[in-house]
Design a protein around this motif. Structure first.
Motif, PDB file in Angstrom:
ATOM      1  N   ASN A  96       0.821  -1.208   0.000  1.00 58.99           N
ATOM      2  CA  ASN A  96       0.000   0.000   0.000  1.00 58.99           C
ATOM      3  C   ASN A  96       0.862   1.269   0.000  1.00 58.99           C
ATOM      4  O   ASN A  96       2.047   1.248   0.310  1.00 58.99           O
ATOM      5  CB  ASN A  96      -0.953   0.005   1.203  1.00 58.99           C
ATOM      6  N   ALA A 124      -1.282  -0.889  -4.199  1.00 58.37           N
ATOM      7  CA  ALA A 124      -2.715  -1.086  -3.969  1.00 58.37           C
ATOM      8  C   ALA A 124      -3.033  -0.798  -2.513  1.00 58.37           C
ATOM      9  O   ALA A 124      -2.156  -0.912  -1.646  1.00 58.37           O
ATOM     10  CB  ALA A 124      -3.133  -2.511  -4.334  1.00 58.37           C
ATOM     11  N   ASP A 125      -4.270  -0.416  -2.235  1.00 56.03           N
ATOM     12  CA  ASP A 125      -4.683  -0.146  -0.862  1.00 56.03           C
ATOM     13  C   ASP A 125      -4.559  -1.413  -0.023  1.00 56.03           C
ATOM     14  O   ASP A 125      -4.723  -2.532  -0.528  1.00 56.03           O
ATOM     15  CB  ASP A 125      -6.127   0.359  -0.854  1.00 56.03           C
ATOM     16  N   SER A 127      -6.507  -2.684   1.904  1.00 51.40           N
ATOM     17  CA  SER A 127      -7.737  -3.479   1.914  1.00 51.40           C
ATOM     18  C   SER A 127      -7.889  -4.309   0.641  1.00 51.40           C
ATOM     19  O   SER A 127      -8.751  -5.178   0.562  1.00 51.40           O
ATOM     20  CB  SER A 127      -8.953  -2.564   2.078  1.00 51.40           C
ATOM     21  N   GLN A 128      -7.041  -4.040  -0.366  1.00 50.80           N
ATOM     22  CA  GLN A 128      -7.154  -4.708  -1.662  1.00 50.80           C
ATOM     23  C   GLN A 128      -6.005  -5.664  -1.971  1.00 50.80           C
ATOM     24  O   GLN A 128      -6.117  -6.510  -2.856  1.00 50.80           O
ATOM     25  CB  GLN A 128      -7.215  -3.645  -2.786  1.00 50.80           C
ATOM     26  N   THR A 129      -4.883  -5.523  -1.273  1.00 48.62           N
ATOM     27  CA  THR A 129      -3.688  -6.287  -1.629  1.00 48.62           C
ATOM     28  C   THR A 129      -3.878  -7.794  -1.487  1.00 48.62           C
ATOM     29  O   THR A 129      -3.365  -8.573  -2.299  1.00 48.62           O
ATOM     30  CB  THR A 129      -2.502  -5.840  -0.751  1.00 48.62           C
ATOM     31  N   SER A 131      -6.459  -9.530  -2.022  1.00 50.63           N
ATOM     32  CA  SER A 131      -7.197 -10.048  -3.183  1.00 50.63           C
ATOM     33  C   SER A 131      -6.251 -10.317  -4.346  1.00 50.63           C
ATOM     34  O   SER A 131      -6.409 -11.300  -5.074  1.00 50.63           O
ATOM     35  CB  SER A 131      -8.279  -9.051  -3.615  1.00 50.63           C
ATOM     36  N   LEU A 132      -5.244  -9.436  -4.520  1.00 53.41           N
ATOM     37  CA  LEU A 132      -4.257  -9.656  -5.581  1.00 53.41           C
ATOM     38  C   LEU A 132      -3.470 -10.927  -5.323  1.00 53.41           C
ATOM     39  O   LEU A 132      -3.131 -11.665  -6.249  1.00 53.41           O
ATOM     40  CB  LEU A 132      -3.306  -8.452  -5.670  1.00 53.41           C
ATOM     41  N   CYS A 141       2.258  -9.936  -0.080  1.00 51.79           N
ATOM     42  CA  CYS A 141       1.612  -8.629   0.042  1.00 51.79           C
ATOM     43  C   CYS A 141       1.593  -8.176   1.492  1.00 51.79           C
ATOM     44  O   CYS A 141       1.782  -8.973   2.417  1.00 51.79           O
ATOM     45  CB  CYS A 141       0.187  -8.664  -0.509  1.00 51.79           C
ATOM     46  N   SER A 143      -1.133  -6.510   4.001  1.00 56.44           N
ATOM     47  CA  SER A 143      -2.587  -6.365   4.056  1.00 56.44           C
ATOM     48  C   SER A 143      -3.024  -6.005   5.474  1.00 56.44           C
ATOM     49  O   SER A 143      -2.309  -6.260   6.446  1.00 56.44           O
ATOM     50  CB  SER A 143      -3.258  -7.674   3.614  1.00 56.44           C
ATOM     51  N   TYR A 195     -10.551   4.363  -1.896  1.00 60.02           N
ATOM     52  CA  TYR A 195     -10.297   3.402  -0.818  1.00 60.02           C
ATOM     53  C   TYR A 195      -9.954   4.113   0.497  1.00 60.02           C
ATOM     54  O   TYR A 195     -10.069   3.533   1.571  1.00 60.02           O
ATOM     55  CB  TYR A 195      -9.169   2.448  -1.217  1.00 60.02           C
TER      56      TYR A 195
END
Length: 295
Positions: A96, A124-125, A127-129, A131-132, A141, A143, A195
């Protein structure tokens, strides 16, 4: 059996965004690269590229590239065990903005002192990492969620502490009648992107005890610019305390609600691969975060 020569071509044209530059990196003709990818698409029964500018992988192509990344890492490890010629593989990581702006450069310095593998960072935020990682687009990641993904591990690193800051000039212009949740929410604020709304809303609810409000917020998607906007006196901003130590010490920024902070837990996730490079990166993340983050 997958066509790994075609996957290598796919990886390079996606990396460089075009057939021409990908072919140059591969030392092949553009026509040869195009034919290899067409054969790959025939093999997997579907398109692997969105043929636009720049070139992007389709969902199927992204799944294949995720598999190819893991295979490259495993082959590197196998080469180390067998004495075969070793070719280092890139590690893909999702991180992030606030971590990138504060302490991840120290992670990179520690890692690159030991390993030569390139690290490809996806921004990425928090809250989204995860998912990647779940989708296989990255191997590791940072997270805010602690639950490990299937085939992976996770470890809690600590918390990133956020506080609300403004410059003395901003306080004089907008908050001269008093610093309280109502006057602050009526004055100009700042949000990084969509985000960031959740982060600010959590701070307003938990630390200011008011209903979330972003009506008076500008949107400014730049970590460095975010701090500069606050220092300039244009806005108040919710910032990591780590990022603005120098500005607060110099009196350029003032914590509007001392003692009120939003602590966001951060976790390091990684796929459970037998990779010396991924292990070294994980160790670097753990060591640096140990003295950078709150416990």
């Amino acid at each position: 059996m997958l066509d790994y020569s075609g996957l290598h071509c796919l990886s390079e044209v996606v990396r460089y965004g075009s057939f021409e530059r990908g072919a140059q990196a591969l030392n092949l003709t553009q026509s040869a690269v195009s034919q290899k990818i067409k054969r790959l698409e025939h093999k997997v029964h579907g398109p692997v590229l969105v043929r636009a500018k720049p070139l992007k992988a389709t969902d199927l192509g992204a799944q294949l590239l995720a598999h190819y990344q893991k295979v490259c890492v495993l082959e590197e490890q196998l080469a180390g065990h067998t004495g075969l010629a070793e070719e280092v593989s890139a590690l893909s990581v999702a991180v992030n903005n606030d971590v990138l702006a504060t302490w991840f450069s120290e992670v990179m310095a520690q890692f690159t002192a030991e390993k030569s593998n390139p690290v490809h960072i996806y921004n990425a935020d928090q809250s989204q990492t995860r998912s990647l990682l779940q989708q296989g687009k990255v191997m590791a990641c940072i997270s805010q969620t602690g639950l490990a993904v299937a085939g992976g591990q996770s470890v809690r690193l600590g918390t990133m502490d956020y506080q609300l800051y403004a410059s003395p000039a901003f306080i004089e212009q907008h908050l001269s009648q008093g610093i309280n949740p109502e006057t602050v929410n009526r004055s100009p604020g700042l949000i990084y992107d969509e985000y960031d709304v959740a982060l600010l809303s959590d701070y307003q609810q938990q630390c200011m005890n008011v209903a979330p409000s972003i009506n008076n917020c500008h949107w400014y998607p730049s970590s460095h610019g975010f701090v500069q906007m606050a220092v300039s006196g244009a806005v108040w901003a919710l910032l990591p305390a780590l990022q603005v130590k120098a500005q607060t010490a110099a009196g350029q920024l003032v914590n509007l609600f001392p003692g009120k902070q939003l602590s966001v837990p951060l976790f390091w996730h990684w796929f459970d691969l037998e990779s010396a490079a991924l292990t070294a990166l994980t160790q670097a993340v753990k060591q640096v975060s140990k003295y950078q983050l709150s416990r």
